[in-house]
Design a protein around this motif. Structure first.
Motif, PDB file in Angstrom:
ATOM      1  N   ASN A 161       0.831  -1.215   0.000  1.00 39.11           N
ATOM      2  CA  ASN A 161       0.000   0.000   0.000  1.00 39.11           C
ATOM      3  C   ASN A 161       0.858   1.254   0.000  1.00 39.11           C
ATOM      4  O   ASN A 161       0.540   2.230  -0.685  1.00 39.11           O
ATOM      5  CB  ASN A 161      -0.946  -0.001   1.199  1.00 39.11           C
ATOM      6  CG  ASN A 161      -2.039  -1.044   1.068  1.00 39.11           C
ATOM      7  OD1 ASN A 161      -2.372  -1.470  -0.038  1.00 39.11           O
ATOM      8  ND2 ASN A 161      -2.581  -1.479   2.182  1.00 39.11           N
ATOM      9  N   ALA A 162       1.943   1.233   0.747  1.00 42.75           N
ATOM     10  CA  ALA A 162       2.845   2.388   0.778  1.00 42.75           C
ATOM     11  C   ALA A 162       3.492   2.597  -0.590  1.00 42.75           C
ATOM     12  O   ALA A 162       3.631   3.738  -1.057  1.00 42.75           O
ATOM     13  CB  ALA A 162       3.915   2.190   1.851  1.00 42.75           C
ATOM     14  N   ALA A 163       3.872   1.508  -1.249  1.00 42.45           N
ATOM     15  CA  ALA A 163       4.477   1.614  -2.583  1.00 42.45           C
ATOM     16  C   ALA A 163       3.483   2.170  -3.594  1.00 42.45           C
ATOM     17  O   ALA A 163       3.837   3.005  -4.439  1.00 42.45           O
ATOM     18  CB  ALA A 163       4.993   0.252  -3.030  1.00 42.45           C
ATOM     19  N   ILE A 164       2.246   1.726  -3.512  1.00 40.08           N
ATOM     20  CA  ILE A 164       1.203   2.234  -4.423  1.00 40.08           C
ATOM     21  C   ILE A 164       0.970   3.718  -4.182  1.00 40.08           C
ATOM     22  O   ILE A 164       0.899   4.510  -5.127  1.00 40.08           O
ATOM     23  CB  ILE A 164      -0.102   1.425  -4.260  1.00 40.08           C
ATOM     24  CG1 ILE A 164       0.097   0.009  -4.812  1.00 40.08           C
ATOM     25  CG2 ILE A 164      -1.271   2.124  -4.955  1.00 40.08           C
ATOM     26  CD1 ILE A 164      -1.039  -0.947  -4.510  1.00 40.08           C
ATOM     27  N   LYS A 165       0.881   4.118  -2.923  1.00 39.52           N
ATOM     28  CA  LYS A 165       0.680   5.537  -2.595  1.00 39.52           C
ATOM     29  C   LYS A 165       1.842   6.380  -3.119  1.00 39.52           C
ATOM     30  O   LYS A 165       1.645   7.453  -3.684  1.00 39.52           O
ATOM     31  CB  LYS A 165       0.518   5.714  -1.089  1.00 39.52           C
ATOM     32  CG  LYS A 165       0.213   7.134  -0.690  1.00 39.52           C
ATOM     33  CD  LYS A 165      -0.072   7.262   0.778  1.00 39.52           C
ATOM     34  CE  LYS A 165      -0.353   8.714   1.075  1.00 39.52           C
ATOM     35  NZ  LYS A 165      -0.989   8.921   2.347  1.00 39.52           N
ATOM     36  N   ARG A 166       3.046   5.904  -2.962  1.00 42.40           N
ATOM     37  CA  ARG A 166       4.233   6.625  -3.440  1.00 42.40           C
ATOM     38  C   ARG A 166       4.205   6.762  -4.969  1.00 42.40           C
ATOM     39  O   ARG A 166       4.491   7.821  -5.516  1.00 42.40           O
ATOM     40  CB  ARG A 166       5.499   5.900  -2.989  1.00 42.40           C
ATOM     41  CG  ARG A 166       6.785   6.451  -3.548  1.00 42.40           C
ATOM     42  CD  ARG A 166       7.136   7.802  -2.894  1.00 42.40           C
ATOM     43  NE  ARG A 166       8.284   8.390  -3.509  1.00 42.40           N
ATOM     44  CZ  ARG A 166       9.534   8.245  -3.084  1.00 42.40           C
ATOM     45  NH1 ARG A 166       9.800   7.520  -2.020  1.00 42.40           N
ATOM     46  NH2 ARG A 166      10.512   8.840  -3.721  1.00 42.40           N
ATOM     47  N   ALA A 167       3.853   5.675  -5.657  1.00 39.71           N
ATOM     48  CA  ALA A 167       3.762   5.719  -7.125  1.00 39.71           C
ATOM     49  C   ALA A 167       2.708   6.723  -7.566  1.00 39.71           C
ATOM     50  O   ALA A 167       2.926   7.484  -8.521  1.00 39.71           O
ATOM     51  CB  ALA A 167       3.437   4.334  -7.678  1.00 39.71           C
ATOM     52  N   GLU A 168       1.578   6.741  -6.883  1.00 36.78           N
ATOM     53  CA  GLU A 168       0.522   7.704  -7.216  1.00 36.78           C
ATOM     54  C   GLU A 168       1.008   9.138  -7.039  1.00 36.78           C
ATOM     55  O   GLU A 168       0.759   9.995  -7.892  1.00 36.78           O
ATOM     56  CB  GLU A 168      -0.710   7.455  -6.341  1.00 36.78           C
ATOM     57  CG  GLU A 168      -1.460   6.199  -6.677  1.00 36.78           C
ATOM     58  CD  GLU A 168      -2.630   5.941  -5.737  1.00 36.78           C
ATOM     59  OE1 GLU A 168      -3.591   5.305  -6.197  1.00 36.78           O
ATOM     60  OE2 GLU A 168      -2.589   6.354  -4.559  1.00 36.78           O
ATOM     61  N   GLN A 169       1.707   9.390  -5.959  1.00 36.44           N
ATOM     62  CA  GLN A 169       2.213  10.740  -5.701  1.00 36.44           C
ATOM     63  C   GLN A 169       3.275  11.140  -6.721  1.00 36.44           C
ATOM     64  O   GLN A 169       3.231  12.228  -7.286  1.00 36.44           O
ATOM     65  CB  GLN A 169       2.792  10.830  -4.286  1.00 36.44           C
ATOM     66  CG  GLN A 169       1.759  10.761  -3.204  1.00 36.44           C
ATOM     67  CD  GLN A 169       2.376  10.637  -1.811  1.00 36.44           C
ATOM     68  OE1 GLN A 169       3.530  10.254  -1.647  1.00 36.44           O
ATOM     69  NE2 GLN A 169       1.575  10.941  -0.800  1.00 36.44           N
ATOM     70  N   ASP A 170       4.228  10.257  -6.964  1.00 33.90           N
ATOM     71  CA  ASP A 170       5.332  10.568  -7.872  1.00 33.90           C
ATOM     72  C   ASP A 170       4.881  10.744  -9.313  1.00 33.90           C
ATOM     73  O   ASP A 170       5.430  11.564 -10.049  1.00 33.90           O
ATOM     74  CB  ASP A 170       6.403   9.481  -7.814  1.00 33.90           C
ATOM     75  CG  ASP A 170       7.183   9.491  -6.499  1.00 33.90           C
ATOM     76  OD1 ASP A 170       6.963  10.393  -5.668  1.00 33.90           O
ATOM     77  OD2 ASP A 170       7.999   8.567  -6.303  1.00 33.90           O
TER      78      ASP A 170
END
Length: 93
Positions: A5-14
């Protein structure tokens, strides 16, 4: 699961997008080049029906190979390479 979930959130932000708003089927509708999809019949991570929906949405020359008995990331084996070569050869003519 929290690291995913943290990786997905980071990808969305970046990348400034929302994962749940991205649709491979919708994206397939815009593809205008010959497309070969290879999918394992026994894939338990992504159902073969997903590959079938994407294939159906593709407007151009396309081919779907469902590999009997293959699970996730197990589709590229002996007999499939022959089909890949045939697809490429036909496209080059």
């Amino acid at each position: 699961r929290s690291s995913i979930n943290a990786a997905i959130k980071r990808a969305e932000q970046d990348a400034s997008f929302v994962v749940d708003a991205v649709s491979p089927v919708e994206a397939a509708k815009a593809i205008r080049v010959p497309t070969l999809i290879i999918h394992g019949e026994n894939d338990d991570a992504t159902a073969p029906q997903h590959a079938r929906r994407i294939h159906a949405a593709l407007p151009g020359p396309k081919r779907l190979i469902i590999v009997a008995g293959a699970g996730h990331a197990q589709s590229l084996r002996g007999e499939v390479w022959t089909e890949i070569e045939q697809w490429i050869s036909a496209g080059l003519k």
